[in-house]
Design a protein around this motif. Structure first.
Motif, short mmCIF file in Angstrom:
data_model
loop_
_atom_site.label_atom_id
_atom_site.label_comp_id
_atom_site.label_asym_id
_atom_site.label_seq_id
_atom_site.Cartn_x
_atom_site.Cartn_y
_atom_site.Cartn_z
N VAL A 100 39.09 50.77 35.71
CA VAL A 100 40.28 50.55 36.53
C VAL A 100 41.38 51.49 36.09
O VAL A 100 41.59 51.69 34.89
CB VAL A 100 40.76 49.09 36.41
CG1 VAL A 100 42.09 48.87 37.12
CG2 VAL A 100 39.72 48.12 36.95
N HIS A 101 42.07 52.07 37.08
CA HIS A 101 43.28 52.86 36.82
C HIS A 101 44.35 52.42 37.80
O HIS A 101 44.06 52.24 39.00
CB HIS A 101 43.02 54.36 37.01
CG HIS A 101 42.11 54.92 35.98
ND1 HIS A 101 42.52 55.23 34.70
CD2 HIS A 101 40.79 55.19 36.03
CE1 HIS A 101 41.49 55.69 34.02
NE2 HIS A 101 40.42 55.66 34.79
N ILE A 125 37.76 51.68 40.23
CA ILE A 125 38.86 51.35 41.13
C ILE A 125 40.09 52.08 40.63
O ILE A 125 40.49 51.90 39.48
CB ILE A 125 39.13 49.83 41.16
CG1 ILE A 125 37.89 49.07 41.62
CG2 ILE A 125 40.34 49.52 42.04
CD1 ILE A 125 37.98 47.56 41.47
N CYS A 126 40.68 52.91 41.48
CA CYS A 126 41.89 53.61 41.05
C CYS A 126 42.88 53.72 42.20
O CYS A 126 42.49 53.76 43.37
CB CYS A 126 41.57 54.98 40.46
SG CYS A 126 40.98 56.23 41.60
N LYS A 131 46.59 45.42 41.36
CA LYS A 131 45.60 44.75 42.21
C LYS A 131 44.18 45.20 41.86
O LYS A 131 43.22 44.47 42.05
CB LYS A 131 45.91 45.03 43.68
CG LYS A 131 44.97 44.41 44.65
CD LYS A 131 45.24 42.95 44.82
CE LYS A 131 44.37 42.38 45.94
NZ LYS A 131 44.27 40.95 45.86
N GLY A 132 44.04 46.41 41.31
CA GLY A 132 42.73 46.91 40.93
C GLY A 132 42.01 46.01 39.94
O GLY A 132 40.79 45.85 40.00
N ALA A 136 38.50 44.07 40.68
CA ALA A 136 37.35 44.21 39.78
C ALA A 136 36.77 42.84 39.46
O ALA A 136 35.54 42.67 39.45
CB ALA A 136 37.76 44.95 38.51
N ILE A 137 37.62 41.87 39.21
CA ILE A 137 37.15 40.51 38.93
C ILE A 137 36.44 39.94 40.14
O ILE A 137 35.36 39.34 40.02
CB ILE A 137 38.32 39.62 38.48
CG1 ILE A 137 38.84 40.12 37.12
CG2 ILE A 137 37.92 38.15 38.42
CD1 ILE A 137 40.22 39.60 36.73
N ASP A 138 37.01 40.15 41.32
CA ASP A 138 36.36 39.68 42.55
C ASP A 138 34.98 40.33 42.72
O ASP A 138 34.02 39.67 43.14
CB ASP A 138 37.22 40.00 43.78
CG ASP A 138 38.49 39.16 43.85
OD1 ASP A 138 38.59 38.13 43.14
OD2 ASP A 138 39.39 39.55 44.61
N ALA A 139 34.89 41.62 42.39
CA ALA A 139 33.60 42.32 42.50
C ALA A 139 32.57 41.70 41.55
O ALA A 139 31.40 41.59 41.90
CB ALA A 139 33.78 43.81 42.21
#
Length: 143
Positions: A100-101, A125-126, A131-132, A136-139
């Motif tokens: 994540v960025h 995710i960048c 929100k990224g 990521a947690i949702d993914a």
């Protein structure tokens, strides 16, 4: 047993909310941690959220994740572009790794366009700000 999510943050992210707000936004790392813990709880996950300015400490945490985490989210910050050690440590994991960025590294200085972490990450995710992390947690919940 709840999925154990380790979230690691690299150098200078402890200064979020006070540095380069036009690039990184106004949320602090503590705000992002609260968002992550809430998102993890909503999915029934446990959340271990950490930050270090030291490459070796991040490598140690990644190595320990081999036995303590079911997934890893990492914002390696500047180490994305320089750390073969973090790349190599991540390669040892057999769990999903999401990089994540906060900013879009591809719209920034040319030296930020390459990430050693992306090559070993399950997903990246960048550019979506804080929100990224929750995306990521949702993914991971869909995994």
């Amino acid at each position: 047993m709840a999925k154990r999510v380790l979230i690691l943050n690299g150098p200078n992210l402890n200064l979020l909310g006070t540095r380069e707000k036009s690039v990184y936004g106004s949320k602090t790392l503590a705000d992002i941690e609260a968002d992550c813990k809430s998102a993890c709880a909503a999915h029934g996950f446990s959340c271990d959220f950490r930050q270090s300015n030291h490459e070796g400490e991040l490598v140690d945490w990644i190595q320990s994740a081999r036995k303590t985490a079911d997934a890893l989210i990492i914002n390696p910050a500047a180490y994305s572009h320089t750390s073969v050690a973090i790349h190599d440590a991540l390669r040892t994991l057999e769990v999903p790794v999401i990089e994540v960025h906060l900013s879009n590294i591809h719209q920034r200085e040319p030296f930020r366009h390459h990430s050693y972490v992306s090559a070993v990450a399950t997903g990246v995710i960048c550019g979506l700000g804080p929100k990224g992390y929750t995306l990521a947690i949702d993914a991971l919940a869909d995994d």
